[in-house]
Design an enzyme around this catalytic site. Structure first.
Site, PDB file in Angstrom:
ATOM      1  N   ASP A 327       0.820  -1.204   0.000  1.00 28.03           N
ATOM      2  CA  ASP A 327       0.000   0.000   0.000  1.00 28.03           C
ATOM      3  C   ASP A 327       0.858   1.259   0.000  1.00 28.03           C
ATOM      4  O   ASP A 327       1.925   1.304   0.619  1.00 28.03           O
ATOM      5  CB  ASP A 327      -0.903  -0.014   1.244  1.00 28.03           C
ATOM      6  CG  ASP A 327      -1.832   1.179   1.300  1.00 28.03           C
ATOM      7  OD1 ASP A 327      -2.641   1.339   0.382  1.00 28.03           O
ATOM      8  OD2 ASP A 327      -1.724   1.969   2.262  1.00 28.03           O
ATOM      9  N   GLU A 380       1.103  -0.532  -5.138  1.00 28.82           N
ATOM     10  CA  GLU A 380       0.101   0.506  -5.373  1.00 28.82           C
ATOM     11  C   GLU A 380       0.887   1.815  -5.454  1.00 28.82           C
ATOM     12  O   GLU A 380       1.214   2.426  -4.445  1.00 28.82           O
ATOM     13  CB  GLU A 380      -0.920   0.543  -4.230  1.00 28.82           C
ATOM     14  CG  GLU A 380      -2.103   1.453  -4.529  1.00 28.82           C
ATOM     15  CD  GLU A 380      -2.237   2.612  -3.560  1.00 28.82           C
ATOM     16  OE1 GLU A 380      -2.884   3.609  -3.932  1.00 28.82           O
ATOM     17  OE2 GLU A 380      -1.692   2.543  -2.450  1.00 28.82           O
TER      18      GLU A 380
END
Length: 651
Positions: A327, A380
């Site tokens: 993330d 990401e």
């Protein structure tokens, strides 16, 4: 300090016995930031010593002057079970406590050298109390796995030349019991309901938003305090292992969202752990995240790097996880991320890259692929940082894949236009092919696109009800025939109307309507096509796997392209009509002469379409078109996709 007597051996046992699981080599690796299995050493470990079962505790608190274990077993008395400070300047406090076993709650009482008194949960705890309680729980991750066949062969399912279609989901809000809508489904209940559903839909992988322990449920799991603990909201570590095992038994891989970018400032967590900035960077220009009001790991500190990489390997080893989606990589890479001028300091070369974070990510990926070459790491990452999914030995960050955020934004922006205006925006669809092969891209329609007023995937689409559903089927058809792997957030596969809410179940009742059932059937069919047609995955990251046939018909808003596999016999021709005006006898160039059969059409009645199908094989004409020697006439359905494959000649 109290002592007990072992009646069998008549030996005296102290309340905290000197004991260590660390060798000198372990300490050297830890201090050098190269020990990537710290979970075998730190935390709480039940073991027998001097003929008695007890628990060994070890915690890193180099700036403490006193550390004790407190818990129910000693009435949370900070003076009765002091740990021993190691002599080797490692900053580790440790000791073995008799008659403490699995299920015991505990924390560490830490008195810092600056006089601060803290009660901290164990950074390496395998279980935590159910929030809002915050104590750690002595636990183990013992499980008799039955997924040996999957583990031995999963490289066949995770390779970059294989289909990779991900169902992203939030465990707490996928579904709940109609009788008890405020109660979560457990890991074992999900094994009964979720696994067959993901298999039915044809996804190759499931991705869980963070399931590591987090105190604040509305954070969706991204504000983690218990990095080594599966959230107890849904069951035990073994229950989660059972869920993973059931996915594997059905040929489905499991990906976890992993958050090495930041952590919350809760008093019981990592922040200010020993009274100092131990895990977070002490310079708040590097150590505090202004958007999330959270704290950023100190990637330049060896012990912190070892903690994070150990955590990644822990989930891959102990839980048999098949991939990690990392993330907020962009927030890690740039010193000026979400910061104004004067709020950040350039690196030693005068740039805005966080060189310590870059180094950490390279080391993380190297460690993961060295130990687990058959998994994938997925970034990401939303910027143009070069080489995110390129090998470390070529100067890249080493990820297996990267989210294609530019494609996602451009595509959604295009589809939100009324079809009458799309001819002015066709470059938004075609631009992605300029850079599509600069990285190993995953195409994401994730949870971030269906929250905070952005609307659901269905309500982003323009037009009346029929057009909204047709547009959504067309969007998914474009996604699954565009180069790259795929990710779809839960609810999008049946046309959820409302935005996603973490507080309640998806609106499964919508499947009572044929329109929503049509979206579901479309996703099932396009997943099946993706997995069965090599042209859609064999060269998903190779420019030789894609060719435009016609990208310039702005007037009709029709685009045509070829997807290619290793064998030209598997080539597919994709026709996308971006308007509600159907085109019959629409001539397109084709790569080869012969007969072409429609293998997918998003306008079928069973998908709630109008039924403008190319039923029969279509013979090519020796008429040059679109720069090809041969062409054929097809029906391009309204707001629809038609995909064709050449019929093999029989001898």
């Amino acid at each position: 300090m109290e002592t007990i007597i072992n009646a069998t051996t008549n030996t005296e046992i102290k309340a905290v016995e000197p004991y260590s699981r660390f060798t000198d080599f372990d300490i050297d690796l830890f201090k050098g930031g190269k020990h990537f299995k710290l979970y075998e050493k730190f935390g709480s470990h039940v073991l027998e010593y001097k003929g008695v079962v007890g628990t060994y505790f070890a915690v890193w608190a180099p700036n403490a002057q006193y550390v004790a274990v407190i818990g129910n077993f000693n009435g949370w008395n900070k003076g009765s079970h002091a740990l021993n400070y190691r002599w080797d300047a490692s900053g580790i406090w440790e000791g073995w406590v008799p008659n403490v076993g699995v299920g015991e709650t505990y924390k560490y009482f830490i008195k810092s050298h600056n006089g601060a008194e803290l009660e901290k949960s164990d950074p390496f705890a395998l279980r935590w109390e159910l929030p809002p309680h915050t104590a750690s729980i002595v636990a183990d991750t013992f499980y008799e796995w039955k997924d040996q066949d999957w583990m031995a062969s999963r490289y066949q399912y995770t390779a970059l030349d294989k289909p990779y279609s991900v169902y992203e989901m939030h465990i707490g809000s996928w579904a709940r019991s109609p009788e008890s809508p405020d109660e979560f489904l457990s890991y074992r209940q999900l094994a009964e309901k979720l696994v067959p559903y993901v298999k039915e839909m044809g996804f190759t992988h499931v991705e869980f938003m963070p399931i590591m322990e987090h105190p604040y449920y509305p954070s969706w799991g991204y504000q983690i305090t218990g990095f080594f603990a599966a959230s107890c909201r849904y069951g035990t570590p073994q229950d989660l292992m059972y869920l993973v095992e059931q996915f594997h038994a059905n040929g489905i891989g499991v990906i976890l969202d992993w958050v090495p970018s930041h952590f919350p400032g809760d008093a019981h967590g990592l922040y200010n752990f020993d009274g100092t900035h131990l895990y977070e960077h002490e310079d708040l220009r590097k150590g505090f995240h202004p958007d999330w009001k959270s704290y950023i790991f100190n990637y330049g500190r060896n012990e912190v790097r070892a903690f994070l990489i150990s955590n990644a390997l822990f989930w891959l080893e102990r839980y048999h996880i098949d991939g990690l989606r990392v993330d907020a990589v962009a927030s890690m890479l740039y010193l000026d991320y979400s910061r104004n001028e004067g709020e950040w300091e350039p690196n030693v070369f005068g740039g805005n890259e966080n060189l310590e974070a870059v180094s950490f990510l390279k080391e993380f990926n190297t460690a993961v692929y060295s130990n687990f070459p058959d998994v994938q790491t997925i970034a990401e990452e939303s910027t143009s940082f070069a080489g995110v999914s390129r090998p470390v030995y070529t100067g890249g960050l080493g990820f297996g894949m990267k989210w294609m955020m530019g494609w996602m934004h451009d595509t959604l922006d295009y589809f939100e236009h009324d079809p009458i205006h799309r001819k002015y925006h066709q470059d938004q669809l075609t631009f992605s092919m300029v850079y599509a092969f600069t990285e190993n891209f995953m195409l994401p329609f994730s949870h971030d696109e269906v929250v905070y007023g952005k609307g659901s995937m269905l309500t982003k689409m323009p037009g009346d009800d029929w057009q909204k559903f047709a547009n959504l089927r067309l969007l998914y058809s474009f996604m699954f025939t565009h180069p790259g792997t795929k990710l779809l957030f839960m609810g999008a596969e049946f046309g959820q109307v409302g935005e996603w809410s973490f507080e309640r179940s998806l609106d499964w009742h919508l499947l009572e309507h044929t329109s929503h059932q049509g979206i579901k059937e479309t996703v099932k069919a396009i997943n099946a096509l993706y997995k069965s047609e090599p042209a859609l995955y064999e060269k998903g990251f190779d420019w030789t796997g894609f060719e435009w046939i016609d990208a310039s018909n702005m007037a009709d808003s029709v685009i045509v392209y070829t997807r290619k596999g290793i064998d030209p016999a598997n080539d597919l021709v994709v026709v996308l009509n971006m308007t509600p005006v159907p085109h019959q006898n629409y001539r397109i160039g084709v790569p080869a002469a012969g007969e072409w059969q429609e293998v997918f059409n998003s306008d079928q009645h069973q998908y709630w379409g109008s039924g403008m199908i190319n039923y029969n094989p279509i013979k090519t004409d020796a008429e040059a078109w679109h720069g090809k020697e041969n062409s054929m006439q097809v029906t391009a359905p309204p707001l629809g996709a038609a995909i064709f494959k050449r019929i093999a000649k029989t001898k």
